[in-house]
Design a protein around this motif. Sequence first.
Motif, short mmCIF file in Angstrom:
data_model
loop_
_atom_site.label_atom_id
_atom_site.label_comp_id
_atom_site.label_asym_id
_atom_site.label_seq_id
_atom_site.Cartn_x
_atom_site.Cartn_y
_atom_site.Cartn_z
N THR A 145 0.78 -1.23 0.00
CA THR A 145 0.00 0.00 0.00
C THR A 145 0.81 1.29 0.00
OG1 THR A 145 -1.69 -1.21 1.26
CG2 THR A 145 -1.91 1.19 1.16
N PHE A 146 1.93 1.33 0.72
CA PHE A 146 2.60 2.60 1.01
C PHE A 146 3.86 2.80 0.19
CE2 PHE A 146 -0.11 1.75 4.58
CZ PHE A 146 -0.65 2.99 4.86
N LYS A 147 4.05 4.05 -0.26
CA LYS A 147 5.24 4.39 -1.04
C LYS A 147 6.47 4.52 -0.15
CE LYS A 147 2.97 6.72 -4.91
NZ LYS A 147 2.83 8.00 -5.65
N ARG A 148 6.28 5.07 1.04
CA ARG A 148 7.39 5.36 1.95
C ARG A 148 7.17 4.64 3.27
NH1 ARG A 148 8.29 11.46 4.40
NH2 ARG A 148 10.19 11.09 5.64
N THR A 149 8.25 4.17 3.86
CA THR A 149 8.16 3.51 5.16
C THR A 149 9.25 4.04 6.08
OG1 THR A 149 7.19 1.48 4.25
CG2 THR A 149 8.27 1.29 6.38
N ILE A 150 8.85 4.34 7.31
CA ILE A 150 9.77 4.83 8.33
C ILE A 150 9.79 3.83 9.48
CG2 ILE A 150 10.25 6.70 9.96
CD1 ILE A 150 8.66 8.57 8.10
#
Length: 275
Positions: free
Chosen positions: A202-207
């Motif tokens: 789902t997500f483009k960026r992960t932290i």
Amino acid sequence: MNLIEVKNLHFSYPDSDELLKGINLTFDCSSTAIIGQNGAGKTTFVKLLKGLLKPVSGDILICGANTKQISVAKLAAYIGLVFQNPGDQIFKSSVYDEVIFGPLNIGIPAGEADENTKRALEQVGLESKVRDNPYDLSFSERKLVSIASILAMDTRIVLLDEPTMAQDYPGKRLIKALIRKLEREGKLVISILHDMDFVAETFKRTIVFQDGKVRIDSDTKSVFSQTDALRAADLEPPHVTQLSHQLGYDEAYLTAEQFVADRLRERQKLKTGRS
């Protein structure tokens, strides 16, 4: 344009050790997942973004407004938060009244608030439940009511705390579609998650948060490629990534569809080479 800027953020609760330690982050409109073990500081960080907590030191700018200098009520026009437990959010006796409360509370005219409410309930598939008491619904449906309440406010930023909790496959697919729709509309979605498969899909960026600090911050594929760093943070890659590594492939696949598509292309190349 950055919708959120976090500058040298430090936070601790009274009479406790420092929980967040020098966080520096910026957020544009890229959908972003925040992952990490319990106690890493994720939920506290999101509450700080929402203005429910104030930094001990450092600054958080939401659409240019410093959270130290703006009330939570005024900040609500810019940023909405869906709590992990819908019981912490829901307080009205009908689904309709619950969802329309937010837009009316931030000053959206009654007619527009009504339209927003009906549209939000349609988006989460609860348009037939408008007169139901939220506590007559299942936990997963109450979670969707909470999401609809924020969608109806039409904020530039949406914070989701464990949105897939108690959701079945259709529920997760619906939430994934909503996140992608919001991103296409130029809105920022930040979500705390323990569901690594959903993060990958789902997500483009992960932290990655660990011990109150940002340990990894990159595009999602790059994050899940860093096996040793994830292991140090007590996290595991998505199941398809683990499976592909066990089968001897180095690439960090994020979805089963990507893995199968590459294997089919590989097989086709072998067939072409033999012919």
